[in-house]
Design a protein around this motif. Structure first.
Motif, PDB file in Angstrom:
ATOM      1  N   GLY A   1     -43.410  -3.235 -40.443  1.00  0.00           N
ATOM      2  CA  GLY A   1     -43.091  -3.832 -39.156  1.00  0.00           C
ATOM      3  C   GLY A   1     -44.262  -3.778 -38.196  1.00  0.00           C
ATOM      4  N   GLU A   2     -44.151  -4.532 -37.135  1.00  0.00           N
ATOM      5  CA  GLU A   2     -45.211  -4.609 -36.140  1.00  0.00           C
ATOM      6  C   GLU A   2     -44.914  -3.795 -34.892  1.00  0.00           C
ATOM      7  OE1 GLU A   2     -45.687  -8.686 -35.235  1.00  0.00           O
ATOM      8  OE2 GLU A   2     -46.281  -9.289 -37.272  1.00  0.00           O
ATOM      9  N   LEU A   3     -43.651  -3.497 -34.665  1.00  0.00           N
ATOM     10  CA  LEU A   3     -43.274  -2.866 -33.404  1.00  0.00           C
ATOM     11  C   LEU A   3     -43.855  -1.467 -33.278  1.00  0.00           C
ATOM     12  CD1 LEU A   3     -41.625  -2.927 -30.785  1.00  0.00           C
ATOM     13  CD2 LEU A   3     -39.650  -2.151 -32.099  1.00  0.00           C
ATOM     14  N   PHE A   4     -43.970  -0.736 -34.404  1.00  0.00           N
ATOM     15  CA  PHE A   4     -44.401   0.651 -34.336  1.00  0.00           C
ATOM     16  C   PHE A   4     -45.902   0.805 -34.154  1.00  0.00           C
ATOM     17  CE2 PHE A   4     -40.578   0.761 -37.204  1.00  0.00           C
ATOM     18  CZ  PHE A   4     -39.713   1.205 -36.221  1.00  0.00           C
ATOM     19  N   PHE A   5     -46.662  -0.271 -34.317  1.00  0.00           N
ATOM     20  CA  PHE A   5     -48.119  -0.164 -34.210  1.00  0.00           C
ATOM     21  C   PHE A   5     -48.717  -1.167 -33.247  1.00  0.00           C
ATOM     22  CE2 PHE A   5     -46.679   0.800 -38.521  1.00  0.00           C
ATOM     23  CZ  PHE A   5     -47.022   2.131 -38.586  1.00  0.00           C
ATOM     24  N   ALA A   6     -47.924  -2.114 -32.754  1.00  0.00           N
ATOM     25  CA  ALA A   6     -48.472  -3.161 -31.897  1.00  0.00           C
ATOM     26  C   ALA A   6     -48.791  -2.598 -30.515  1.00  0.00           C
ATOM     27  CB  ALA A   6     -47.483  -4.320 -31.778  1.00  0.00           C
ATOM     28  N   SER A   7     -49.800  -3.153 -29.919  1.00  0.00           N
ATOM     29  CA  SER A   7     -50.150  -2.805 -28.542  1.00  0.00           C
ATOM     30  C   SER A   7     -49.770  -3.904 -27.574  1.00  0.00           C
ATOM     31  CB  SER A   7     -51.660  -2.531 -28.443  1.00  0.00           C
ATOM     32  OG  SER A   7     -52.388  -3.656 -28.883  1.00  0.00           O
ATOM     33  N   THR A   8     -49.179  -5.001 -28.081  1.00  0.00           N
ATOM     34  CA  THR A   8     -48.745  -6.103 -27.230  1.00  0.00           C
ATOM     35  C   THR A   8     -47.242  -6.013 -27.024  1.00  0.00           C
ATOM     36  OG1 THR A   8     -48.504  -7.537 -29.169  1.00  0.00           O
ATOM     37  CG2 THR A   8     -50.641  -7.553 -28.033  1.00  0.00           C
ATOM     38  N   PHE A   9     -46.691  -6.993 -26.315  1.00  0.00           N
ATOM     39  CA  PHE A   9     -45.263  -7.011 -26.012  1.00  0.00           C
ATOM     40  C   PHE A   9     -44.467  -6.941 -27.311  1.00  0.00           C
ATOM     41  CE2 PHE A   9     -41.241  -9.108 -25.205  1.00  0.00           C
ATOM     42  CZ  PHE A   9     -40.835  -8.492 -24.037  1.00  0.00           C
ATOM     43  N   PRO A  10     -43.387  -6.157 -27.349  1.00  0.00           N
ATOM     44  CA  PRO A  10     -42.722  -5.432 -26.257  1.00  0.00           C
ATOM     45  C   PRO A  10     -43.259  -4.027 -26.001  1.00  0.00           C
ATOM     46  CG  PRO A  10     -41.386  -5.301 -28.220  1.00  0.00           C
ATOM     47  CD  PRO A  10     -42.585  -6.122 -28.599  1.00  0.00           C
ATOM     48  N   THR A  11     -44.406  -3.681 -26.583  1.00  0.00           N
ATOM     49  CA  THR A  11     -44.975  -2.363 -26.390  1.00  0.00           C
ATOM     50  C   THR A  11     -45.854  -2.340 -25.155  1.00  0.00           C
ATOM     51  OG1 THR A  11     -44.950  -1.988 -28.780  1.00  0.00           O
ATOM     52  CG2 THR A  11     -46.361  -0.562 -27.455  1.00  0.00           C
ATOM     53  N   SER A  12     -45.806  -1.247 -24.439  1.00  0.00           N
ATOM     54  CA  SER A  12     -46.637  -1.055 -23.259  1.00  0.00           C
ATOM     55  C   SER A  12     -47.535   0.160 -23.472  1.00  0.00           C
ATOM     56  CB  SER A  12     -45.772  -0.850 -22.006  1.00  0.00           C
ATOM     57  OG  SER A  12     -46.558  -0.504 -20.898  1.00  0.00           O
ATOM     58  N   SER A  13     -48.642   0.179 -22.774  1.00  0.00           N
ATOM     59  CA  SER A  13     -49.573   1.306 -22.904  1.00  0.00           C
ATOM     60  C   SER A  13     -48.982   2.603 -22.385  1.00  0.00           C
ATOM     61  CB  SER A  13     -50.871   0.994 -22.149  1.00  0.00           C
ATOM     62  OG  SER A  13     -50.596   0.772 -20.770  1.00  0.00           O
ATOM     63  N   GLU A  14     -47.932   2.536 -21.584  1.00  0.00           N
ATOM     64  CA  GLU A  14     -47.307   3.733 -21.042  1.00  0.00           C
ATOM     65  C   GLU A  14     -46.204   4.286 -21.936  1.00  0.00           C
ATOM     66  OE1 GLU A  14     -45.915   2.298 -17.363  1.00  0.00           O
ATOM     67  OE2 GLU A  14     -47.877   2.264 -16.395  1.00  0.00           O
ATOM     68  N   ASP A  15     -45.897   3.605 -23.038  1.00  0.00           N
ATOM     69  CA  ASP A  15     -44.817   4.033 -23.911  1.00  0.00           C
ATOM     70  C   ASP A  15     -45.246   5.224 -24.757  1.00  0.00           C
ATOM     71  OD1 ASP A  15     -43.339   1.990 -22.886  1.00  0.00           O
ATOM     72  OD2 ASP A  15     -43.658   0.642 -24.582  1.00  0.00           O
ATOM     73  N   PHE A  16     -44.236   5.874 -25.312  1.00  0.00           N
ATOM     74  CA  PHE A  16     -44.491   6.935 -26.261  1.00  0.00           C
ATOM     75  C   PHE A  16     -44.896   6.348 -27.610  1.00  0.00           C
ATOM     76  CE2 PHE A  16     -41.450   9.422 -23.543  1.00  0.00           C
ATOM     77  CZ  PHE A  16     -42.357  10.386 -23.152  1.00  0.00           C
ATOM     78  N   GLN A  17     -45.456   7.221 -28.434  1.00  0.00           N
ATOM     79  CA  GLN A  17     -45.709   6.841 -29.810  1.00  0.00           C
ATOM     80  C   GLN A  17     -44.364   6.740 -30.526  1.00  0.00           C
ATOM     81  OE1 GLN A  17     -48.472   5.989 -31.124  1.00  0.00           O
ATOM     82  NE2 GLN A  17     -47.814   5.819 -33.259  1.00  0.00           N
ATOM     83  N   PRO A  18     -44.023   5.584 -31.139  1.00  0.00           N
ATOM     84  CA  PRO A  18     -42.680   5.439 -31.740  1.00  0.00           C
ATOM     85  C   PRO A  18     -42.408   6.437 -32.855  1.00  0.00           C
ATOM     86  CG  PRO A  18     -43.750   3.304 -31.474  1.00  0.00           C
ATOM     87  CD  PRO A  18     -44.801   4.326 -31.193  1.00  0.00           C
ATOM     88  N   ILE A  19     -43.367   6.630 -33.744  1.00  0.00           N
ATOM     89  CA  ILE A  19     -43.203   7.569 -34.858  1.00  0.00           C
ATOM     90  C   ILE A  19     -44.276   8.630 -34.723  1.00  0.00           C
ATOM     91  CG2 ILE A  19     -43.231   7.841 -37.356  1.00  0.00           C
ATOM     92  CD1 ILE A  19     -42.227   5.030 -37.622  1.00  0.00           C
TER      93      ILE A  19
END
Length: 1407
Positions: A644-662
């Protein structure tokens, strides 16, 4: 004569008493009576005589009066009676452990040789005491124990009064004797006060009558005690405790824990050696080694010497002795019922919820509590002699498997010079070391590191076997027959208490003697405490059916109560202990009750049940890589996340202020990089290596990651009036695995949004391929290394130093993964039920967060106040789901004639979208695109009938859920796929897959949900498998690819009925007969079935153990030992009835055959593949991110309800990831929730219960939809609008949605209003780029998205860079100003000091 007797009494009494004179003794020789007054006992001798723990000593013991009565002529039959009036004993803890008394010291009353007449007289004495006052003092607390009416009496083996000669059992062949004594008292009053914190409430406890049954085993040769069994029986107990009393109790226990631990280690060095020699199993092992002709001859001689006794006596005495024998020392506690009431003290420790602010109480009822402690048990010994213990129970088998695995690990460590970390894949323990090579002459060969393992096998196996033969364990067993935790009671709750957490055995008609809770805690050690590896401590817990009712007030009260205790008890983080934990729960379920009464809504459910066949929680990794919970399964889950892309992407929906997902801990754990210590490396000879190994040398693998597994999980709605209170499916069964990691307090990161805060991981990872033992593990290692590389790319933000710009990790990480399809169905009234539960959860989380922050950071509470940054309340939940199918059930767009007729009762067209179930199984739905009223598409092949299975085998096997069969597929909603002839029930044209082959275990019939549970107790030990009947249809394959497969919605709307009928007529008859045979089930089969789902694995038959009675020669010993008088066994805990009653299985089976639903519905199914979900929470703020790669919509505007349920139940069978071949799309959603303080004077927001919310919650939705083509019927759109219509007016949800390259095809299938209408033409909509916004007032705004040029993007980047530089300059300016102020203050202080000395410094201008 009297003086001579007094002198003899003084001679023996002076050993136990101090300052004894003849004046204090009155003796009447002929009457056999004597009296002593004001007797002061010798505390040193008394301490040794009572064998008190070495951390405790007696400082004073006084008896005011002692009376003796001796029947001189009946000493053999009547015991000596000793009566004491008042006894006062003072005790205190020792700063250092006392030296233990010598084991060779015999009792002073012993005759000095074999067990004789004087020993019989003394052992048979009866002692009565009017009152005993024991004062206990320690540096932390003072306690008093007051006992009244104490009686120590002799009993026969069945614990009844009798002749003194019947209170002993003697076996001359063994040379052992059993003595039965009973100690009882009328009342016990305990009070403990803290000496360090006077504000703590004293701890008080008053008990009723209790008795202690003691069985003593002695040797006839020297009267020494070999073993003892002590059973404490308590009457019903009621105890009220406040949080301050619990705090005091914890401090009391904590003050003694170090001394008790040291005393235990000391006793293991001395007593365990003596106990080991007396164990029958150890003696048998020694006898087997020393067996020879001499031993056989001596045994024959012993048998011959006893030939004078009669044969009947020889056979009866050993049998009776074996029945009541004490093979090892043990301590037991039993209470029929214990009621605990927990109350919260007034103050800031209470919850801020209006219903709980005035205080509340929680009641816990425990029925038949049994605690058994075996301090000197041989680890490899048999447990069959344990009292009321089931050798076949889960904890016993888990302990045996763990001990075998430890033996394998120990042999590996001694037999290899290389690192033996736990790999991703390893052979089962029983397949290793099966071939051994004997050393020539038994000589000791070179060490493993010197000469290989061939010459070392014989001494190695000998050393390991010798050491493990001496391995002992200290085991605590706790069993609870039934229990109930009631919901909190408040001043506003006037109704009878209802259950919150309780046993659920009655639902399955399980045996009453089966324990609802079975817990075992085991620690291992060697006698004399040699420094040799031992297995780690183990905690096993088995829960038989348990139900939890979701109650927000109880959860809030428990949270505030626990946080208050945490604040008062935990002063500093305690070091984590190495402990193996394994929990297994059978058939747990969570009940979520509905909000409010809705009597006029027949489809409105009253409750929702979340159930699982088995739940496993463990921190120990399985050695078999094919089992859930192994390192290989974690690696597979991480590999699925890597796609998947969500756990490593730096673009939307991920923000630089978010936690590391895994978190990186999962990756390190999967490749065994987080081991607690390095495996022992043997580079010396064998015996030198053994001497250099510590007891924890093999405690290698980390134990800080928990694994939670559901086999499987499903959700159902209950209490639907239209369904006659039978279960209505919501989510079909699927397996679910969760990996949980909670960071220790010392390593918690501050959840800061500054980019520089984060954890610094190692930049260079060593290669792990050499650690893996097979090609599969090597592939996983490569995937995990690439996963780690992706992780490092996400962590770094372009800077060269580790840690700069890295994303922080939360305090708790949960990673969820399922390899199966997640299928769900929902109608309008179920949607309303979920919306109200969402309101309840919103209110619950708001108060949970507020109470946690308020209690832990409050400055005026006892304990250490934490800062809000160090609370450790950050949480990240990541989930990977291969595919989610959601079927939305709606009323049909057109009512037909059979919609109102043919059912058991009339249903209004708009009253229900799904009301009655024909199949109560775990339905999964297959629907199709069709505008016809009853269009059915046929596939040739065999048809599987609905399986009938028991309640324990109601679900799919692991192979079904995790190993889908590959099938040819074709995709697209507008391009109808052709079905494959795999021999199953026909699937709709738009099906992306086909069910599994007939060789697979099919899902059982849904009509048997909760049926015949009364027969469960008789069939648990021999669980039946699902019975499957299949019918082979020899249908021409040409029907499969005929014209009907080319039908699509556009053709149906424009073509005539006759043209469509050509493709359907050929196979319609065969298909209808197939479906009819598949959905019909005989009432005889249904009456013997249940509805519990199971994974049908090889060990599923052992999930519930029915036969818990110990099958040993002393059957009935446990009942007699724990029975008090003729009291009947206590009944189960009575629970308050629910608002609605669930039907009994017999009621379901009676009406299933006749209760069928024949109305029609409209269904639309959304299929989303490669779902990735991340939920983050920081205090009041939370973020939910969702992303999927494929979205397909399937419609059927007219379909039979029973047909839909049949297809729904077969959806998960044979599922394959067929959507991967469709055109990918981009669906990204981000929901941010922010909390705002309530402004003064503003209206308070209120929750669903009417309570004011502590904070104002503001959600905001961001979404992106791109590259999506979808075709929808207008009836589906109108039906969806009606389905999501809420019953209350909600607050507008602010949102911003970006739509790119989205095409919609809208087709009108509704009846035209004008009779002159020529028909509709599909409407094509193309959205190249569009922004949809909604503000807080609910106003939608549609804006075109402008294309950003490279020049505009560069300007934007430059602006962001300048803003960042400006922010840094402002921070530097603030720091300079702070330094300037500090310097000016220093200068002013210097000027003041110099002025005091008579001169002044020149004045400097202040800036």
């Amino acid at each position: 004569m009297a003086g001579l007797i007094k002198n003899q009494i003084l001679k023996h009494l002076s050993k136990f008493a101090k300052n004894v004179s003849s004046d204090s003794i009155n003796v009447s020789t002929l009457k056999g009576e004597g009296e002593l007054t004001n007797l002061e006992l010798n505390e040193i001798v008394l301490t040794d005589l009572l064998e008190l723990p070495t951390w405790l000593r007696i400082t004073r013991a006084v008896v005011n009066r002692v009376n003796l009565k001796i029947h001189w002529t009946k000493l053999k039959n009547v015991p000596i009676l000793v009566s004491l009036d008042e006894v006062q004993v003072d005790m205190e803890t020792c700063s250092e452990l006392r030296s233990q008394a010598s084991s060779s010291v015999l009792p002073s009353y012993s005759s000095g040789g074999r067990y004789g007449f004087s020993d019989k007289v003394i052992d048979g004495m009866t002692v009565t005491v009017n009152s005993v006052l024991i004062t206990f003092r320690s540096h932390a607390f003072h306690a008093t124990f007051q006992l009244s009416r104490i009686v120590l009496d002799s009993k026969n083996p069945i614990w009844q009064k009798g002749d003194l000669r019947t209170t002993r059992l003697k076996d001359v062949d063994r040379g052992e004797l059993l003595i039965f004594k009973e100690l009882s008292w009328q009342t016990l009053r305990v009070e403990a006060r803290s000496t360090q914190d006077k504000a703590l409430t004293p701890l008080r406890l008053i008990t009723n009558q209790a008795r202690c049954r003691i069985t003593i085993k002695k040797k006839l040769a020297d009267c020494s005690v070999v073993g003892c069994r002590l059973v404490l029986l308590m009457d019903d107990l009621l105890w009220v405790l406040t949080d301050s009393q619990l705090t005091a109790a914890f401090h009391f226990v904590d003050s003694l824990s170090d001394l008790v631990r040291q005393a235990t280690q000391q006793s293991q060095k001395t007593k365990a050696v003596r106990k080991l020699e007396s164990l029958p199993e150890f003696q048998a092992q020694k006898a087997q080694q020393a067996r020879g002709s001499a031993s056989q001859q001596s045994r024959a001689a012993n048998v011959g010497s006893s030939g004078g006794r009669s044969q009947a006596t020889q056979s009866s005495i050993p049998k009776a002795f074996n029945k009541y024998d004490v093979p090892e020392t043990s301590y037991h506690f039993y209470s029929e019922r214990i009621d605990l009431h927990f109350c919260d003290d007034p103050g800031p420790g209470r919850s801020s919820h209006p219903d709980l602010s005035a205080g509340a109480a929680l009641q816990v009822a425990i029925c038949q509590l049994e605690m058994d402690f075996y301090p000197y048990h041989l680890a490899a010994g048999d447990r069959g002699h344990w009292v009321k213990y089931c050798v076949d129970c889960g904890p016993s088998s888990w302990a045996q498997a763990a001990l075998a695995q430890f033996k394998t690990l120990l042999t590996d460590a001694l037999n290899s010079s290389r690192s033996t970390h736990t790999p991703l894949s390893r052979a089962p323990p029983h397949t290793r070391h099966e071939t051994s090579h004997q050393t020539q002459g038994g000589r000791t060969g070179p060490g493993p590191g010197e000469g290989g393992g061939t010459t070392q096998s014989s001494p190695l196996k000998c050393v390991v076997a010798t050491q493990l033969r001496k391995l002992m364990s200290s085991c605590l067993v706790l069993r609870v027959n039934d229990f109930c935790v009631y919901r909190v009671s408040t001043s506003k709750r006037k109704q009878a208490p209802k259950e919150f957490i309780s046993g659920d055995k009655d639902r399955f008609k399980l045996p009453t003697q089966m324990a609802s809770l079975h817990l075992e805690f085991t620690m291992y050690y060697y006698p004399a405490n040699p420094n040799f590896p031992v297995p780690p401590p183990k905690l096993y817990l088995q829960l038989n059916p348990v139900q939890v009712t979701f109650d927000p007030l109880s959860i809030l009260w428990l949270n505030s109560f626990a946080r208050s205790l945490q604040r008062a008890i935990v002063t500093e983080p305690s070091p984590s202990s190495y402990l193996d934990v394994h929990l297994e729960a059978i058939m747990p379920r969570i009940i979520i009750d509905g909000v409010g009464e809705h009597s006029n809504q027949r489809d409105r459910p009253h409750a929702m049940h979340i159930q699982a066949t088995r739940l496993i929680l463990s921190n120990v990794r399985q050695a078999d890589p094919t089992l859930p919970g192994s390192l290989a399964s974690l690696a597979n889950s991480l590999e699925a996340a890597q796609q998947g892309e969500l756990f490593f992407a730096s673009t939307f929906p991920t923000s630089s202020e978010d936690f590391q997902p895994i978190c990186h801990k999962f990756v390190k754990h999967a490749i065994a990089e987080d081991n607690v210590r390095n495996p022992p490396v043997i580079d010396s000879t064998l015996y030198e290596a053994i001497n250099n190994m510590n007891r924890d040398a093999l405690w290698i693998q980390a134990r800080d990651i928990l694994f939670l597994h559901f086999e499987p999980l499903w959700v159902e709605f209950f209490g639907v009036p239209a369904a006659r209170n039978r279960p209505v499916p919501f989510v079909d069964a699927f397996p679910l695995s969760l990996w949980i990691y909670v960071k220790p307090k010392s390593s918690l990161l501050v959840a800061s949004r500054k980019p520089g805060v984060g954890s610094c991981e190692e930049k260079d990872k060593r290669s792990h391929k050499h650690q893996l033992r097979n090609s599969h593990a090597e592939d996983l290692s490569q995937d995990l290394n690439s996963f780690s590389e992706k992780d490092k790319v996400v962590h770094s933000s372009g800077s060269g130093e580790c840690g700069e710009g890295s994303r922080p990790e939360a305090a708790t990480h949960i990673f969820a993964h399922t390899p199966s399809l997640v299928s769900a169905q929902l109608n309008h009234y179920q949607y309303l039920f979920l919306m109200r539960q969402l309101d309840v959860i919103t209110e619950l989380t708001s108060y949970l967060t507020y109470d946690t922050i308020n209690i832990l950071t409050h400055p005026n509470m006892a304990g250490v106040a934490l800062t809000q940054e160090n609370l450790g309340d950050t949480l990240v939940v990541s989930a990977v789901v291969p595919q989610v199918d959601v079927s939305l059930v709606m009323p049909p767009p057109h009512t037909s004639k059979d919609f109102m007729a043919g059912d058991m009762e009339s249903f209004l067209p708009d009253s229900s979208s799904t009301a009655d179930l024909h199949d109560l199984g775990s339905p999964s739905c297959e629907v199709r695109n069709s505008a016809s009223e009853h269009s059915i598409v046929q596939k040739a092949g065999e048809t599987d009938a609905c399986s009938i299975t028991s309640d324990i085998t109601k679900s799919y096997s692991v192979d079904q859920l995790t190993s889908p069969q590959p099938v040819p597929v074709s995709t697209s909603i507008t391009r109808q796929p052709s079905s494959t002839a795999n021999g199953n029930i026909s699937q709709p044209p738009v099906s992306q897959h086909s069910p599994a082959s007939t060789g697979k275990q099919q899902s059982p019939s849904a009509t048997v949900k909760h049926a015949a549970s009364r027969q469960l107790s008789s069939s648990l030990t021999n669980l039946p498998r699902s019975i499957r009947s299949s019918q082979i249809l020899d249908t021409d394959p040409s029907h499969i690819n005929g014209p009907m497969m080319q039908l699509n919605l556009h053709d149906n709307l424009n073509a005539g009925i006759s043209s469509m009928r050509k493709g359907l007529t050929s196979g319609f008859t065969n298909l209808m007969s197939t479906i009819e045979s598949a959905v019909k089930t005989s009432p005889e089969d249904m009456s013997d079935t249940l509805s519990v789902r199971s994974d049908l694995s090889s060990d599923s038959d052992n999930f519930i153990v029915v036969n818990i009675d110990s099958e040993r020669t002393d059957s009935g010993l446990g009942d007699a030992l724990f029975r008090v008088g003729n009291k009947p066994p206590p009944s189960s805990i009575e629970l308050a009835s629910e608002v609605f009653e669930e039907p009994t299985p017999s009621e379901i089976s009676d009406v299933t055959s006749s209760f069928r639903r024949k109305d029609t519905i409209s269904v639309v199914t959304f299929k989303m593949s490669r779902m990735q979900i991340v939920q983050e929470s920081r205090g009041y703020e939370s973020t939910i991110k969702v992303q999927c790669c494929h979205l397909v919509c399937e419609e059927c505007n007219t379909m039979g309800y029973d047909e839909f349920q049949t297809k729904f139940s077969s959806r998960s069978r044979g599922w394959s990831d067929s959507l991967a071949s469709t055109d990918p799309c981009c669906l990204k959603i981000r929901l941010d929730t922010h909390a705002e303080p309530i402004s003064p004077g503003a209206e308070e927001p209120r929750g669903i219960s009417g309570a004011p919310l502590p904070m104002l919650i503001r959600p905001f939705l961001n979404a992106q939809v791109a590259d999506l083509n979808m075709s929808l019927l207008m009836s589906t759109i109108t039906g969806l609008i009606d389905l999501i219509e809420d019953e209350i007016i909600p607050q507008p949800l602010q949102m911003e949605v970006l739509v790119e390259r989205v095409g919609l095809q809208l087709m009108e299938d509704r009846i035209p209003a004008n009779i002159t209408s020529p028909g509709s033409v599909p409407t094509q909509v193309w959205l190249p780029k569009l922004v949809v916004k909604r503000d807080s007032d609910g106003i939608f705004t549609l804006l075109p998205q402008r294309e950003e040029t490279s020049e505009g993007q560069s300007i934007k980047d430059e602006r962001d860079k300048l803003q960042e530089e400006l922010k840094q300059l402002r921070e530097q300016l603030a720091q300079v100003q702070e330094d300037n102020c500090s310097l000016m203050a220093t200068l002013a202080k210097l000027q003041e000091d110099q002025s005091c000395k008579g001169f002044s410094l020149p004045k400097l201008p202040l800036p």
